[in-house]
Design a protein around this motif. Structure first.
Motif, PDB file in Angstrom:
ATOM      1  N   LEU A   1     -21.095  26.580 -10.416  1.00 25.85           N
ATOM      2  CA  LEU A   1     -21.776  27.687 -11.085  1.00 25.85           C
ATOM      3  C   LEU A   1     -21.710  28.964 -10.242  1.00 25.85           C
ATOM      4  CD1 LEU A   1     -23.566  28.072 -13.665  1.00 25.85           C
ATOM      5  CD2 LEU A   1     -25.536  27.776 -12.193  1.00 25.85           C
ATOM      6  N   LEU A   2     -21.957  28.826  -8.952  1.00 20.59           N
ATOM      7  CA  LEU A   2     -21.942  29.997  -8.077  1.00 20.59           C
ATOM      8  C   LEU A   2     -20.527  30.551  -7.931  1.00 20.59           C
ATOM      9  CD1 LEU A   2     -24.476  28.940  -5.289  1.00 20.59           C
ATOM     10  CD2 LEU A   2     -24.837  30.526  -7.171  1.00 20.59           C
ATOM     11  N   LEU A   3     -19.545  29.660  -7.843  1.00 20.33           N
ATOM     12  CA  LEU A   3     -18.158  30.137  -7.726  1.00 20.33           C
ATOM     13  C   LEU A   3     -17.757  30.903  -8.987  1.00 20.33           C
ATOM     14  CD1 LEU A   3     -16.454  26.999  -6.133  1.00 20.33           C
ATOM     15  CD2 LEU A   3     -16.847  29.209  -5.037  1.00 20.33           C
ATOM     16  N   ARG A   4     -18.233  30.414 -10.125  1.00 20.83           N
ATOM     17  CA  ARG A   4     -17.879  31.058 -11.390  1.00 20.83           C
ATOM     18  C   ARG A   4     -18.615  32.400 -11.556  1.00 20.83           C
ATOM     19  NH1 ARG A   4     -13.994  31.556 -15.202  1.00 20.83           N
ATOM     20  NH2 ARG A   4     -14.875  32.056 -17.214  1.00 20.83           N
TER      21      ARG A   4
ATOM     22  N   VAL B   1     -20.226  24.034 -15.039  1.00 21.43           N
ATOM     23  CA  VAL B   1     -20.694  25.421 -15.234  1.00 21.43           C
ATOM     24  C   VAL B   1     -21.460  25.547 -16.552  1.00 21.43           C
ATOM     25  CG1 VAL B   1     -19.961  27.812 -15.574  1.00 21.43           C
ATOM     26  CG2 VAL B   1     -18.882  26.418 -13.799  1.00 21.43           C
ATOM     27  N   HIS B   2     -20.864  25.033 -17.623  1.00 24.22           N
ATOM     28  CA  HIS B   2     -21.502  25.185 -18.940  1.00 24.22           C
ATOM     29  C   HIS B   2     -22.850  24.476 -19.004  1.00 24.22           C
ATOM     30  CE1 HIS B   2     -17.662  26.416 -21.335  1.00 24.22           C
ATOM     31  NE2 HIS B   2     -17.926  27.195 -20.311  1.00 24.22           N
ATOM     32  N   ARG B   3     -22.869  23.241 -18.510  1.00 24.98           N
ATOM     33  CA  ARG B   3     -24.134  22.503 -18.547  1.00 24.98           C
ATOM     34  C   ARG B   3     -25.167  23.133 -17.612  1.00 24.98           C
ATOM     35  NH1 ARG B   3     -21.499  16.432 -18.520  1.00 24.98           N
ATOM     36  NH2 ARG B   3     -20.688  16.542 -20.636  1.00 24.98           N
TER      37      ARG B   3
ATOM     38  N   ASP C   1     -23.076  24.291 -29.587  1.00 23.93           N
ATOM     39  CA  ASP C   1     -23.457  24.477 -28.186  1.00 23.93           C
ATOM     40  C   ASP C   1     -22.245  24.845 -27.334  1.00 23.93           C
ATOM     41  OD1 ASP C   1     -26.110  24.158 -28.393  1.00 23.93           O
ATOM     42  OD2 ASP C   1     -26.226  22.181 -27.430  1.00 23.93           O
ATOM     43  N   GLN C   2     -21.163  24.096 -27.526  1.00 29.82           N
ATOM     44  CA  GLN C   2     -19.948  24.357 -26.746  1.00 29.82           C
ATOM     45  C   GLN C   2     -19.400  25.743 -27.047  1.00 29.82           C
ATOM     46  OE1 GLN C   2     -17.501  21.060 -27.875  1.00 29.82           O
ATOM     47  NE2 GLN C   2     -18.758  19.583 -26.758  1.00 29.82           N
ATOM     48  N   ARG C   3     -19.492  26.105 -28.331  1.00 30.26           N
ATOM     49  CA  ARG C   3     -19.000  27.425 -28.735  1.00 30.26           C
ATOM     50  C   ARG C   3     -19.822  28.531 -28.065  1.00 30.26           C
ATOM     51  NH1 ARG C   3     -19.003  26.419 -34.162  1.00 30.26           N
ATOM     52  NH2 ARG C   3     -17.088  25.246 -34.049  1.00 30.26           N
ATOM     53  N   LEU C   4     -21.133  28.313 -28.035  1.00 27.52           N
ATOM     54  CA  LEU C   4     -22.018  29.294 -27.397  1.00 27.52           C
ATOM     55  C   LEU C   4     -21.701  29.400 -25.908  1.00 27.52           C
ATOM     56  CD1 LEU C   4     -24.528  31.159 -27.402  1.00 27.52           C
ATOM     57  CD2 LEU C   4     -25.915  29.125 -26.950  1.00 27.52           C
ATOM     58  N   GLU C   5     -21.538  28.259 -25.245  1.00 25.80           N
ATOM     59  CA  GLU C   5     -21.236  28.298 -23.811  1.00 25.80           C
ATOM     60  C   GLU C   5     -19.902  28.979 -23.556  1.00 25.80           C
ATOM     61  OE1 GLU C   5     -23.419  27.724 -21.693  1.00 25.80           O
ATOM     62  OE2 GLU C   5     -24.815  26.788 -23.093  1.00 25.80           O
ATOM     63  N   SER C   6     -18.938  28.671 -24.403  1.00 25.53           N
ATOM     64  CA  SER C   6     -17.628  29.276 -24.249  1.00 25.53           C
ATOM     65  C   SER C   6     -17.712  30.793 -24.426  1.00 25.53           C
ATOM     66  CB  SER C   6     -16.676  28.671 -25.275  1.00 25.53           C
ATOM     67  OG  SER C   6     -15.387  29.175 -25.101  1.00 25.53           O
ATOM     68  N   PHE C   7     -18.538  31.215 -25.372  1.00 24.07           N
ATOM     69  CA  PHE C   7     -18.716  32.649 -25.609  1.00 24.07           C
ATOM     70  C   PHE C   7     -19.379  33.314 -24.396  1.00 24.07           C
ATOM     71  CE2 PHE C   7     -21.475  36.133 -26.881  1.00 24.07           C
ATOM     72  CZ  PHE C   7     -20.577  36.984 -27.495  1.00 24.07           C
ATOM     73  N   LEU C   8     -20.479  32.703 -23.942  1.00 22.31           N
ATOM     74  CA  LEU C   8     -21.218  33.289 -22.823  1.00 22.31           C
ATOM     75  C   LEU C   8     -20.395  33.276 -21.542  1.00 22.31           C
ATOM     76  CD1 LEU C   8     -24.751  31.715 -23.426  1.00 22.31           C
ATOM     77  CD2 LEU C   8     -24.060  34.066 -23.847  1.00 22.31           C
ATOM     78  N   ASP C   9     -19.476  32.327 -21.455  1.00 20.36           N
ATOM     79  CA  ASP C   9     -18.659  32.173 -20.259  1.00 20.36           C
ATOM     80  C   ASP C   9     -17.435  33.084 -20.288  1.00 20.36           C
ATOM     81  OD1 ASP C   9     -18.223  30.995 -17.819  1.00 20.36           O
ATOM     82  OD2 ASP C   9     -16.938  29.442 -18.640  1.00 20.36           O
TER      83      ASP C   9
END
Lengths: 201, 265
Positions: free
Chosen positions: A151-154, A179-181, B19-27
């Motif tokens: 998470l920090l690296l990202r 990262v996502h979780r 959820d995955q779509r949201l994370e992908s968007f935010l990321d």
């Protein structure tokens, strides 16, 4: 950005090119520090941990094998060193007064009368103002060391998942999953509704 | 939307969940078209705005807290020097014979057993943790300045401010009404005189100042020295309430310590 997959960089150490090594080490230094902070769960000691780990790793330099990636090798040393430090600290009987620890120690009901409020001349200590950073640090403690590091690296170092995966020596998908979780869990713990309820992360 | 998630932890060739779509968007890993479609689909959903705002706030917080300084020239030079002394490419082959390896293993087991016995039995009354090394307060001040003079703990709550000192030094200190020109930034725990030394970071008339506080019993004046090469740095020592205060700043008089008093419970 330093690309851990760049195989010629694996030879930096053996080339004897001190200037080139120094440049690459400088570039990798903050990433290694992020990893240390991720394992430790806080930013204190992270830089010391990197310097200590790199020093130990170089003292035991014979364990580095030509062909493997030098920065990833250093990363492994940093992770191990930080994990040892973390185990050592959690095994101590002494009590730290870090906000993270204090939050679990302070029993509001047993504190009796609250301390007398003081007026702060420059408005730095506003009554009832909570520190969001404190809550973020507390929420971070619920993640695993690898999740925190990814998470920090990202977020802090803005690294791609390819680079994170190579540095941490994990699959790219796993890095992304961490990262996502991790982000999702932080948002859940820091949701405004919890803040309004006075909930702790 | 047709994108497939690259994550190996998720099933391959499955459409992404919300959820995955949201994370992908935010990321920021969504392509432009999917991103536009996703934003369109989220219109009128207040929870999406909350997610966006929250993630931005968390990211900013992490970047603020974990913004590390570059490696110092001294450290890089030291690492480079070590590297030159011990070429890393040398792979030393193990020449240890099997019987010796078995003996070594047995010795390790014995050592671990003795260590456990020492820790829980004979060594139970051992002295306090020996790993702490006192540090010159000026070095800690310089280090804090070099790192941007950011406190570890901003400490926005005066009760918790007092609790920090109560837990670490045994006296719940608070700040009186600070005069014009003095601003408290927060607290750090950088060591110094003891592991429990608490440092308060302040800005005084635009200059960085630090107050190191510890129990009087932990006082070590030899670590509050200003070397002859350091001009314009002053350390003021004050003893009160069984505590010792060292104020490190560019001022030739103490400006902060007098405003640190025990809380009235």
């Amino acid at each position: 950005m330093l690309n851990p997959n760049d195989s010629d960089r694996a030879e930096i150490a053996s080339d004897g090119s001190a200037a080139e090594f120094a440049a690459h080490y400088r570039e990798a230094y903050k990433k290694l520090t992020c990893i240390a902070a991720g394992v430790l769960g806080h930013f204190e000691d992270a830089e010391d941990m990197v310097q200590q780990a790199v020093s130990i790793a170089l003292d035991k330099g014979e364990r580095f094998q030509t062909g493997s990636h030098f920065v990833a090798w250093l990363c492994t040393a940093v992770r191990h060193c930080a994990l040892n430090h973390r185990r050592k600290m959690t095994g101590r009987k002494t009590v730290a007064a870090d906000p993270v620890v204090m939050s679990t120690m302070l029993d509001e009901s047993s504190r009796g009368q609250p301390l007398e409020r003081v007026t702060q001349g420059k408005g730095e200590l506003l009554p009832d103002q909570q520190s969001f950073d404190d809550r973020v640090i507390r929420a971070l403690q619920t993640l695993t060391p690898d999740s925190r590091s990814c998470l920090l690296l990202r977020i802090v170092e803005n690294m791609s998942y390819v680079d994170i995966a190579a540095l941490m020596q994990i699959p790219e998908g796993t890095a992304m999953s961490h990262v996502h979780r991790g982000k999702k869990k932080l948002r859940e713990l820091l949701h405004p509704s919890r803040e309004r309820q006075g909930g702790e992360a | 939307m047709s994108e497939r998630h690259r994550n190996e932890d998720f099933a391959h060739d499955q459409p992404m969940t919300d959820d995955q779509r949201l994370e992908s968007f935010l990321d920021g890993t969504m392509n432009e078209q999917d991103r536009a479609e996703f934003i369109e689909a989220q219109k009128g959903r207040p929870e999406f705005d909350i997610h966006m705002e929250q993630q931005t706030r968390i990211d900013e917080s992490l970047r603020r807290m974990f913004s590390f300084a570059d490696a110092s020239n001294e450290h890089v030079a030291e690492v480079t020097r070590k590297l030159a002394q011990r070429p890393l490419a040398e792979v030393r082959r193990s020449t240890i014979s099997m019987p010796i390896a078995i003996l070594a293993f047995a010795a390790s087991v014995a050592f671990v057993g003795i260590s456990i016995w020492w820790y829980f039995g004979f060594g139970a009354d051992r002295p306090a943790d020996p790993f702490f090394q006192p540090t010159q307060l000026v070095s800690l001040y310089d280090d804090a300045v070099r790192r941007g003079f950011k406190p570890y703990y901003e400490c926005k709550d005066d009760d918790r401010f007092a609790e920090v000192f109560a837990n670490r030094q045994g006296v719940p200190l608070v700040l009186e009404d600070l005069p014009e020109g003095i601003r408290m930034l927060g607290l750090s725990y950088p060591g110094g005189l003891s592991r429990e030394t608490t440092a308060m970071l302040c800005i005084v008339d635009g200059e960085q100042a630090m107050v190191f506080v510890d129990r009087l019993s932990a006082d070590q004046p030899e670590f509050a020295q200003v070397g002859p090469a350091r001009e314009k740095i002053f350390i003021h020592r004050t003893v009160k309430h069984d505590l010792v205060f060292y104020e490190v700043s560019h001022f030739d008089t103490s400006r902060i310590v007098k405003h640190m008093v025990p809380a009235k419970r």
